[in-house]
Write a protein that holds these residues in place. Sequence first.
Motif, PDB file in Angstrom:
ATOM      1  N   ILE A 136      60.393 -24.678  38.548  1.00  0.00           N
ATOM      2  CA  ILE A 136      60.556 -23.664  37.542  1.00  0.00           C
ATOM      3  C   ILE A 136      59.705 -22.393  38.074  1.00  0.00           C
ATOM      4  CG2 ILE A 136      59.873 -22.933  35.403  1.00  0.00           C
ATOM      5  CD1 ILE A 136      60.396 -25.770  34.535  1.00  0.00           C
ATOM      6  N   GLY A 137      58.711 -22.800  38.686  1.00  0.00           N
ATOM      7  CA  GLY A 137      57.747 -21.673  39.105  1.00  0.00           C
ATOM      8  C   GLY A 137      58.264 -21.041  40.310  1.00  0.00           C
ATOM      9  N   PHE A 144      61.557 -20.517  40.669  1.00  0.00           N
ATOM     10  CA  PHE A 144      62.432 -19.486  40.304  1.00  0.00           C
ATOM     11  C   PHE A 144      62.194 -18.239  39.569  1.00  0.00           C
ATOM     12  CE2 PHE A 144      65.073 -18.413  36.560  1.00  0.00           C
ATOM     13  CZ  PHE A 144      66.250 -17.940  37.136  1.00  0.00           C
ATOM     14  N   GLY A 145      60.895 -18.752  39.106  1.00  0.00           N
ATOM     15  CA  GLY A 145      60.015 -17.239  38.553  1.00  0.00           C
ATOM     16  C   GLY A 145      59.553 -16.232  39.556  1.00  0.00           C
ATOM     17  N   THR A 184      62.497 -14.062  40.366  1.00  0.00           N
ATOM     18  CA  THR A 184      63.197 -13.128  39.422  1.00  0.00           C
ATOM     19  C   THR A 184      62.440 -12.168  39.095  1.00  0.00           C
ATOM     20  OG1 THR A 184      62.917 -15.222  37.884  1.00  0.00           O
ATOM     21  CG2 THR A 184      65.023 -15.191  39.090  1.00  0.00           C
ATOM     22  N   LEU A 185      61.091 -12.665  38.759  1.00  0.00           N
ATOM     23  CA  LEU A 185      60.138 -11.600  38.135  1.00  0.00           C
ATOM     24  C   LEU A 185      59.808 -10.476  38.835  1.00  0.00           C
ATOM     25  CD1 LEU A 185      57.612 -14.202  36.486  1.00  0.00           C
ATOM     26  CD2 LEU A 185      59.341 -12.869  35.395  1.00  0.00           C
ATOM     27  N   VAL A 211      54.201 -10.764  38.984  1.00  0.00           N
ATOM     28  CA  VAL A 211      53.865 -11.917  39.852  1.00  0.00           C
ATOM     29  C   VAL A 211      52.382 -11.532  40.288  1.00  0.00           C
ATOM     30  CG1 VAL A 211      54.124 -13.339  41.870  1.00  0.00           C
ATOM     31  CG2 VAL A 211      56.382 -12.485  40.393  1.00  0.00           C
ATOM     32  N   TYR A 216      53.346 -25.570  38.695  1.00  0.00           N
ATOM     33  CA  TYR A 216      53.969 -24.107  38.244  1.00  0.00           C
ATOM     34  C   TYR A 216      53.502 -22.987  39.030  1.00  0.00           C
ATOM     35  CZ  TYR A 216      55.772 -20.055  35.695  1.00  0.00           C
ATOM     36  OH  TYR A 216      56.033 -18.824  35.228  1.00  0.00           O
ATOM     37  N   THR A 234      54.988 -20.448  41.892  1.00  0.00           N
ATOM     38  CA  THR A 234      55.106 -18.757  41.874  1.00  0.00           C
ATOM     39  C   THR A 234      54.541 -18.017  42.844  1.00  0.00           C
ATOM     40  OG1 THR A 234      53.258 -18.744  40.227  1.00  0.00           O
ATOM     41  CG2 THR A 234      55.382 -18.873  39.310  1.00  0.00           C
TER      42      THR A 234
END
Length: 269
Positions: A111-112, A114-115, A118-119, A124, A162, A166
């Motif tokens: 999940i991290g 993906f963030g 995309t963020l 970030v 997570y 990121t």
Amino acid sequence: MEQLLWWQYAAIAGIFIWSGFVRTGLGFGGAVLALPFLLLVHNDPLVFLPIISIHLLVFSSWIAWRGAQKAKAEQRANAAQGHDTPEAEQGNIAWGYLRKALGIMIVPKLIGVFGLLTLPNDIVTGVIFIIVAVFAVSYILAKPFYSKNPIVSTILLMMGGYVSGTSLIGAPLIVSVFATKVPRHQLRDTLFVLWFILVCIKMASFLIAGVDLQLIHQLWLLPCAFIGHLMGQHFHERIQKAETPTFFKFIGWALLLVCGFGLYSTFGM
């Protein structure tokens, strides 16, 4: 990175020497103690994270391998002398707890990742600075995060997975759990195997997303990290049996200053 100025290249080289020193000397923190400084030089995490990831792959596998060789040599030497050495028989890596922790961290890690892809960069970067600032305060107060509660440990591992996804700076959260679950003589090498596995996941995501891995710049940044590695190895040998609260307080104040300046530069806070 091709458009940077000469002083930016010089600063990046110095920061990667520092990163190699911290990574080898402490067994963690190469990213968390370097990335805030790198973002002050050039505010784009996706430029530096592939470089840091490759460095982690190289040095974590090397250090874990050398640790295994050292453990085997000690086991043979002690066996020849007829000594009972339960620590040596355990090896240098706590595989059982490593597998358990990975099972908890893997989904938050994905999940991290993906963030990160995309963020926006500012979001970030801001998250990175805030997280590092929290740990900087814990270093200053000499009260790092440790927990023996199973529920809290699980939450910390999930958060660490997570944050690692990121920005690769989840080490303080992860170490706070591993330090209470893994014997001290296995801790550093177990963490390096964990970093290797987590970074492989991130590198796969970079390749799928077509992120520039900055391979040309590895030609001069890997030697910089290697210089830091040699310095860190000497430092690690000195602190294996000693606590260094003064060192962590110094790091904490430096990080807090950098994070405050970084947040002001990014958001005008």
